[in-house]
Write a protein that holds these residues in place. Sequence first.
Motif, PDB file in Angstrom:
ATOM      1  N   VAL A 229     -12.374   2.250  39.461  1.00 33.70           N
ATOM      2  CA  VAL A 229     -11.967   0.849  39.603  1.00 33.70           C
ATOM      3  C   VAL A 229     -13.093  -0.068  39.144  1.00 33.70           C
ATOM      4  O   VAL A 229     -14.266   0.178  39.428  1.00 33.70           O
ATOM      5  N   SER A 230     -12.710  -1.092  38.413  1.00 35.90           N
ATOM      6  CA  SER A 230     -13.698  -2.008  37.837  1.00 35.90           C
ATOM      7  C   SER A 230     -13.116  -3.410  37.816  1.00 35.90           C
ATOM      8  O   SER A 230     -11.912  -3.582  37.647  1.00 35.90           O
ATOM      9  N   THR A 231     -13.951  -4.414  37.966  1.00 33.96           N
ATOM     10  CA  THR A 231     -13.453  -5.795  37.982  1.00 33.96           C
ATOM     11  C   THR A 231     -14.277  -6.686  37.070  1.00 33.96           C
ATOM     12  O   THR A 231     -15.480  -6.472  36.900  1.00 33.96           O
ATOM     13  N   ASP A 232     -13.625  -7.652  36.458  1.00 35.89           N
ATOM     14  CA  ASP A 232     -14.274  -8.565  35.515  1.00 35.89           C
ATOM     15  C   ASP A 232     -13.700  -9.966  35.651  1.00 35.89           C
ATOM     16  O   ASP A 232     -12.505 -10.124  35.853  1.00 35.89           O
ATOM     17  N   LEU A 233     -14.560 -10.948  35.522  1.00 36.55           N
ATOM     18  CA  LEU A 233     -14.135 -12.342  35.515  1.00 36.55           C
ATOM     19  C   LEU A 233     -14.344 -12.923  34.126  1.00 36.55           C
ATOM     20  O   LEU A 233     -15.390 -12.719  33.515  1.00 36.55           O
TER      21      LEU A 233
ATOM     22  N   VAL B 162      -4.559  -5.335  38.198  1.00 33.24           N
ATOM     23  CA  VAL B 162      -4.077  -6.501  38.938  1.00 33.24           C
ATOM     24  C   VAL B 162      -4.802  -7.714  38.371  1.00 33.24           C
ATOM     25  O   VAL B 162      -5.951  -7.609  37.921  1.00 33.24           O
ATOM     26  N   VAL B 163      -4.118  -8.858  38.368  1.00 33.15           N
ATOM     27  CA  VAL B 163      -4.599 -10.044  37.671  1.00 33.15           C
ATOM     28  C   VAL B 163      -4.673 -11.236  38.615  1.00 33.15           C
ATOM     29  O   VAL B 163      -3.689 -11.551  39.288  1.00 33.15           O
ATOM     30  N   GLY B 164      -5.813 -11.879  38.679  1.00 33.31           N
ATOM     31  CA  GLY B 164      -5.928 -13.151  39.381  1.00 33.31           C
ATOM     32  C   GLY B 164      -6.121 -14.250  38.354  1.00 33.31           C
ATOM     33  O   GLY B 164      -6.875 -14.081  37.395  1.00 33.31           O
TER      34      GLY B 164
ATOM     35  N   GLY C  10       0.007  -6.173  40.159  1.00 35.98           N
ATOM     36  CA  GLY C  10      -0.203  -7.176  41.194  1.00 35.98           C
ATOM     37  C   GLY C  10      -0.918  -8.378  40.632  1.00 35.98           C
ATOM     38  O   GLY C  10      -1.532  -8.305  39.556  1.00 35.98           O
TER      39      GLY C  10
ATOM     40  N   SER D 142      -9.313 -13.188  36.418  1.00 36.08           N
ATOM     41  CA  SER D 142      -9.984 -12.095  37.098  1.00 36.08           C
ATOM     42  C   SER D 142      -9.095 -10.872  36.992  1.00 36.08           C
ATOM     43  O   SER D 142      -7.944 -10.904  37.416  1.00 36.08           O
TER      44      SER D 142
ATOM     45  N   THR E 199      -8.822  -6.677  37.727  1.00 39.01           N
ATOM     46  CA  THR E 199      -9.333  -5.421  38.258  1.00 39.01           C
ATOM     47  C   THR E 199      -8.498  -4.304  37.644  1.00 39.01           C
ATOM     48  O   THR E 199      -7.269  -4.353  37.682  1.00 39.01           O
TER      49      THR E 199
ATOM     50  N   LEU F 298      -7.706  -0.145  37.258  1.00 35.05           N
ATOM     51  CA  LEU F 298      -7.811   1.177  37.882  1.00 35.05           C
ATOM     52  C   LEU F 298      -7.526   2.235  36.824  1.00 35.05           C
ATOM     53  O   LEU F 298      -6.757   2.010  35.895  1.00 35.05           O
TER      54      LEU F 298
END
Lengths: 342, 342
Positions: A51-55, A95-97, A129, A142, A144, A146
């Motif tokens: 799992v990795s997240t980026d803005l 998933v997208v913010g 999501g 944002s 994330t 998987l």
Amino acid sequence: MASLTPLKDIGEFALIRRLQQKINLRQPSTVLGIGDDAAILAPAAGQEVVVSTDLLVEGIHFDLMFCPLRHLGYKAVAVNVSDIAAMNAVPTQIVVGLSTGPRLTVEAIEELYEGMRLACEAYKVDLVGGDTTSSRGGLTISITALGQVEAGKAVRRSGGKPTDLLCVSGDLGGAFLGLQVLEREKQAFLADPETQPELGSYEYVVQRQLKPEARLDIVHELRELGVTPTSMIDISDGLASEVMHLCAGSGTGARVFSEYLPLANPTLEAAAEFNLDPITCALNGGEDYELLFTVPVTDHAKIKNHPDITIIGHLTEKEDAVNLITKGGQAVPLQAQGWTAF
Amino acid sequence: MASLTPLKDIGEFALIRRLQQKINLRQPSTVLGIGDDAAILAPAAGQEVVVSTDLLVEGIHFDLMFCPLRHLGYKAVAVNVSDIAAMNAVPTQIVVGLSTGPRLTVEAIEELYEGMRLACEAYKVDLVGGDTTSSRGGLTISITALGQVEAGKAVRRSGGKPTDLLCVSGDLGGAFLGLQVLEREKQAFLADPETQPELGSYEYVVQRQLKPEARLDIVHELRELGVTPTSMIDISDGLASEVMHLCAGSGTGARVFSEYLPLANPTLEAAAEFNLDPITCALNGGEDYELLFTVPVTDHAKIKNHPDITIIGHLTEKEDAVNLITKGGQAVPLQAQGWTAF
């Protein structure tokens, strides 16, 4: 011109419903996608989850003046998939913010999501999501991501050993020069809005900036070649910074040969026109989203003829530090300029 | 006063290193945390993974004038854990995206992370990844939470059946009234900066606003009682909106009895002072982060004496629509004002 709908006219729930209708799920591990408090996933037996997240922030990571929303959506997904690929894993879900000021219309947000949808299709990833909200500032994306990888087969930054060959996929420096072209056109446009952009001969470098691809193909091809990298990282902040990270993680030094750095012809041409050293663009430009990895020297035969992999040097003992070896044979300590966005 | 460090003085990599040092990993499913391209997780055999993402945007979701950064960090994690709890799952990991303007110092960001760390400790969650970047606007916090639940045991919004009892945990409306108190104190402060805030008698409602807790305890207690909710959702946007979501998902109507709505005494007192109807605060106020769930009527005996669960009504056939039953016995169609942040 089609009519444009201010976001406040339809509200969050209706926007989400509109976007949701276009989403297809294709991953067997997706049990439930968008629409509940959380998505439900069932990773395959024997797989680990990465799992990795980026803005991505407007005015810092992108400029809506020259970055089409569809490309931006595609890139936002691609850069996250790139992180998953850099673990030797295959992406499965995102998933997208999204937070956006009142400036963007419903149609603009749909363009952005259309780009994400296309990237999800290209990388076979499910959008499962999201959260969409307003902001008083600009657009922030944002994501994330998987992914899955056979248990124990994830490749970290830390597994490199002295004498391992240092390899990169594709070519470097193009994305940075694409940005220079786009910035120049922006200034020309601001000075005279009648100006038509001249991107023709810069198509390659501009494409590298606006629509990078994650090198998932390299992950699959290395598997087919029977090569498991000992360490791997994706090149988001420029080669120099990533080599430093990899060496710090692996507890090694490295020798990177400047004459072996892969530079595409359009990159060399653009560098010449902008009076920039293409080697510096490759080392410190960033946003190429290629893979930097190491393989044991015994795998040399398996990769040496791969058209899209270049051996740029090798790891050394830590005491030897991280050096760039110039064409003349001189060793220059590599500087990690990296990316200090503050 | 301790010296304050502008973010640009230390850069992204150093900030991440500083934050990273304070992180403990406690989940057996965490194989690798922060520091690589992605975290590596090994969900336990027979478990499904749930994933949820939320954005908190300055000026929309919080006001730094009255929201201490440590509380904000705690709340950002709690609201995500709440989504995981609402799936009947147990949270395991989070990843955090943070973008902030130059206004916040290194020490401020550390306060924010300290709040997140405390919440991670309280909910036994590992912080396994992050992205920290600058912005030209205010502070944006993006959190993605992961959890685990026995395969097939996740509770969706869609499983409710007519006659199922509609239950809520805790009490409602407090967070909204806490916000009113804080807004009033802000105005008083803006008018006269010498004013000391008077929060004493409002401690409960202010706490509900600034430091909500995810009701993970209810998830565990329902398991101990041998009760599996047929449907569940967390109350982030106000009860009315969540009942509508749950009924839409389940294809049912509902009868919600206004006289059964759980209202704490401090909430009633604050409502009286602000001349607000406490029922309306409970229905449309939002941010209570309690759980709304349904259980078969045959489980009535198991939950009726639980001190922290209130039966507020029951589901009906879809044709009967979603109604609030007033104290006088009148049925009023429920309005989902919910939350339209645009």
